[in-house]
Write an enzyme that holds these catalytic residues in place. Structure first.
Site, short mmCIF file in Angstrom:
data_model
loop_
_atom_site.label_atom_id
_atom_site.label_comp_id
_atom_site.label_asym_id
_atom_site.label_seq_id
_atom_site.Cartn_x
_atom_site.Cartn_y
_atom_site.Cartn_z
NE ARG A 51 43.11 39.62 47.34
CZ ARG A 51 42.46 40.74 48.24
NH1 ARG A 51 41.91 41.54 47.81
NH2 ARG A 51 43.01 40.70 49.41
CG ASP A 53 40.09 39.45 37.84
OD1 ASP A 53 40.06 39.69 39.06
OD2 ASP A 53 40.70 40.24 36.99
CE1 TYR A 111 47.87 35.48 36.01
CE2 TYR A 111 50.01 36.88 36.56
CZ TYR A 111 48.55 36.33 37.04
OH TYR A 111 48.22 36.59 38.36
NE ARG A 220 40.27 39.57 31.81
CZ ARG A 220 39.32 39.83 32.50
NH1 ARG A 220 39.23 39.91 33.86
NH2 ARG A 220 38.01 40.25 31.71
#
Length: 281
Positions: A51, A53, A111, A220
């Site tokens: 999921r 963001d 990522y 992040r």
């Protein structure tokens, strides 16, 4: 019943994340549900490998769903790209076994986070030259206002390699329930990271991380902490102490969503299925 696996790419700037929202805000999952219904008349909610963001992008997100009707993969890919928003493209469509699930079958993810160096110090002790971030680049990078020490950030990134409890780098989750022992339930915070490194490419600082799984905001929060190292707010060898604290307040700030990309999702090799097409974005 046909079971589909799609590899997709999207610019997350205008979406409120992947998952359908009860308030009807635009999401990537909702866009796919609407496109599939428009083309087939079937109502499905595609399952994503994760999921993302609000504001986060994907270079190769993976989704899966079943359909009753049989469609040629070539036609389905082209039809989806005609009706989806321009900010979403289907890169590949293939038929897979019923056992495949985009999230449950995933074995690892990569990522990528992109930082624009606004202030670059050419010589030690000299004032940093200030650069201007192009408006065509700004939606996809963190336009960072501090001069950053690349070597210190690289040292810090290596400190998270291996298997650790990443609670200090996870978002505080208000949905966690309180157990009888006073602890809050939620995803397992122990994750294994086997790649964590910074590179300089085309005027950007790029952080790439690969692991078995990631917590909410984990990448992040890692980037925000590494940037704190790069600007001299904390030292690289403080990272193990931050990990050991198992407390979100011990780590640095959360980096902006716009610089984050889901780059790749790993799956175990599967038997070839009839009908696979790689498309162009």
């Amino acid at each position: 019943m046909a079971h589909w696996k799609l590899t997709i790419s999207y610019d997350g700037s205008s979406f409120h994340g992947w998952q359908i929202q009860p308030n009807g805000l635009p999401t990537v999952q909702a866009a796919f549900s609407e496109a599939i219904h428009h083309l087939t008349g079937e109502s499905v909610q595609p399952q994503g490998s994760g999921r993302t963001d609000a504001g986060v992008h994907a270079l190769a997100q993976v989704i899966s769903f079943p359909l009753n009707g049989a469609l040629p993969p070539t036609n389905f890919l082209r039809a989806l790209n005609r009706v989806l928003p321009q900010s979403i493209r289907v890169l590949q469509a293939e038929l897979v076994p019923e056992s495949f699930h985009a999230r449950h079958s995933a074995r690892g993810k990569t990522y990528e986070y992109r930082v624009f160096e606004r202030r670059v110090r050419q010589q030690p002790g000299q004032p940093a030259a200030e650069l201007v971030c192009s408006p065509f680049l700004a939606p996809f990078v963190w336009d960072c206002r501090w001069p950053l020490d690349f070597e210190l950030m690289q040292q810090a990134s290596r400190q998270v390699l291996g298997t650790h409890d990443f609670t200090s780098f996870a978002a505080s989750d208000p949905d966690k329930s309180l157990r009888e022992d006073g602890q809050r339930s939620g995803p397992n915070p122990v994750k294994t990271i086997d790649r964590s490194e910074w590179t300089r490419e085309d005027g950007l600082l790029i952080y790439r991380v690969h692991g078995t799984g990631f917590l909410h905001h984990m990448v992040r929060n890692l980037v925000g902490t590494f940037v704190d190292v790069g600007r001299g707010a904390i030292l690289p060898d403080e990272i193990p102490t931050i990990l050991a604290a198992r407390n979100r307040t011990a780590a640095g700030p959360t980096a902006p969503a716009r610089g984050l990309f889901l780059k790749q999702v790993d799956y175990e090799a599967q038997a070839p299925q009839a009908g696979k097409l790689e498309g162009e974005s």
